[in-house]
Write a protein that holds these residues in place. Sequence first.
Motif, PDB file in Angstrom:
ATOM      1  N   LYS A 125      51.929  53.157  13.733  1.00 40.64           N
ATOM      2  CA  LYS A 125      52.030  52.032  14.105  1.00 40.64           C
ATOM      3  C   LYS A 125      51.261  51.748  15.347  1.00 40.64           C
ATOM      4  O   LYS A 125      50.754  52.944  16.248  1.00 40.64           O
ATOM      5  N   LEU A 126      50.737  50.715  15.813  1.00 46.03           N
ATOM      6  CA  LEU A 126      50.100  50.295  17.047  1.00 46.03           C
ATOM      7  C   LEU A 126      51.031  50.425  18.088  1.00 46.03           C
ATOM      8  O   LEU A 126      52.124  49.442  18.240  1.00 46.03           O
ATOM      9  N   ALA A 127      50.674  51.349  19.029  1.00 40.51           N
ATOM     10  CA  ALA A 127      51.518  51.537  20.311  1.00 40.51           C
ATOM     11  C   ALA A 127      51.234  50.545  21.448  1.00 40.51           C
ATOM     12  O   ALA A 127      52.313  50.079  22.241  1.00 40.51           O
ATOM     13  N   ALA A 128      50.010  50.470  21.674  1.00 43.40           N
ATOM     14  CA  ALA A 128      49.834  49.559  22.664  1.00 43.40           C
ATOM     15  C   ALA A 128      48.371  49.058  22.537  1.00 43.40           C
ATOM     16  O   ALA A 128      47.447  49.814  22.203  1.00 43.40           O
ATOM     17  N   ILE A 129      48.018  47.811  23.022  1.00 42.86           N
ATOM     18  CA  ILE A 129      46.574  47.385  23.093  1.00 42.86           C
ATOM     19  C   ILE A 129      46.333  46.440  24.655  1.00 42.86           C
ATOM     20  O   ILE A 129      47.424  45.883  25.028  1.00 42.86           O
ATOM     21  N   GLY A 130      45.338  46.853  25.466  1.00 41.70           N
ATOM     22  CA  GLY A 130      45.092  46.165  26.554  1.00 41.70           C
ATOM     23  C   GLY A 130      43.779  46.074  26.864  1.00 41.70           C
ATOM     24  O   GLY A 130      42.582  46.502  26.080  1.00 41.70           O
ATOM     25  N   VAL A 131      43.641  44.960  27.395  1.00 42.38           N
ATOM     26  CA  VAL A 131      42.229  44.169  27.646  1.00 42.38           C
ATOM     27  C   VAL A 131      42.015  44.181  29.139  1.00 42.38           C
ATOM     28  O   VAL A 131      42.912  43.794  29.842  1.00 42.38           O
ATOM     29  N   TYR A 132      40.677  44.615  29.581  1.00 43.98           N
ATOM     30  CA  TYR A 132      40.530  44.449  30.867  1.00 43.98           C
ATOM     31  C   TYR A 132      39.140  43.717  31.107  1.00 43.98           C
ATOM     32  O   TYR A 132      38.474  43.593  30.447  1.00 43.98           O
ATOM     33  N   GLY A 133      39.135  43.416  32.647  1.00 47.21           N
ATOM     34  CA  GLY A 133      37.990  42.903  33.073  1.00 47.21           C
ATOM     35  C   GLY A 133      37.886  41.198  32.518  1.00 47.21           C
ATOM     36  O   GLY A 133      39.108  40.763  32.256  1.00 47.21           O
ATOM     37  N   LEU A 134      36.984  40.763  32.323  1.00 45.57           N
ATOM     38  CA  LEU A 134      36.720  39.478  31.967  1.00 45.57           C
ATOM     39  C   LEU A 134      36.985  39.160  30.647  1.00 45.57           C
ATOM     40  O   LEU A 134      37.266  37.951  30.431  1.00 45.57           O
ATOM     41  N   TRP A 135      37.345  40.260  29.955  1.00 46.43           N
ATOM     42  CA  TRP A 135      37.571  39.969  28.534  1.00 46.43           C
ATOM     43  C   TRP A 135      39.005  39.420  28.361  1.00 46.43           C
ATOM     44  O   TRP A 135      39.409  39.053  27.231  1.00 46.43           O
TER      45      TRP A 135
END
Length: 199
Positions: A125-135
Amino acid sequence: MGFSKTWRRLWVSGLLLVSVAAAVEYGRRYWNAQWEAEAGPLIEAVQGLSSLVTLRVTIHDVVMTEISGYTGGVRAALVVSGKVEWGIDFSAARLEQVDPVARTATVVLPHPTVHSVRVDVERTKLAAIGVYGLWRAVPGSEAEQVAIQRAYVGAERAIRSAGGGGEFVGKAEQEAEQTLKAVGRNHGWSLGVRWIDPP
């Protein structure tokens, strides 16, 4: 007269040599026949195990992947589950130190190797996804999907790495030795094992 005695001695010596050679050949054929009669079915039973899986290792691990750029990036964490199967090529087995009278023998086998690596898709399973900065200003971006895909691609590699280490070789060998001893007992033999590197 001396020549006649010498000839007779040579003739007798030659006859003795022929007799000894015949006895040796008879003994060789006798023991070969004994070996085939006694140990033949045993080696067939061992080789008949083919590529038996001797150890299954269940793995749970976390795969991290990241895509980064000048203005930001995305990270994904995947909890992966799977199995690594160790097996032995029993078809390459051979016997040595065979004693048909005591019914003991040593089985020579190649060390276990990884036969298969399987990712349990249902439990991965996908546990976490995080986007940082201007993205972060671009929700649901293609980069997120790429990061997730890369994590899944790395899942099998992670399972193999975690479950294919040398620490599992000894466990696979122990399982194989127990199996071989059981096969030997079924045929009335006591078996030992000598491990060698595969060719």
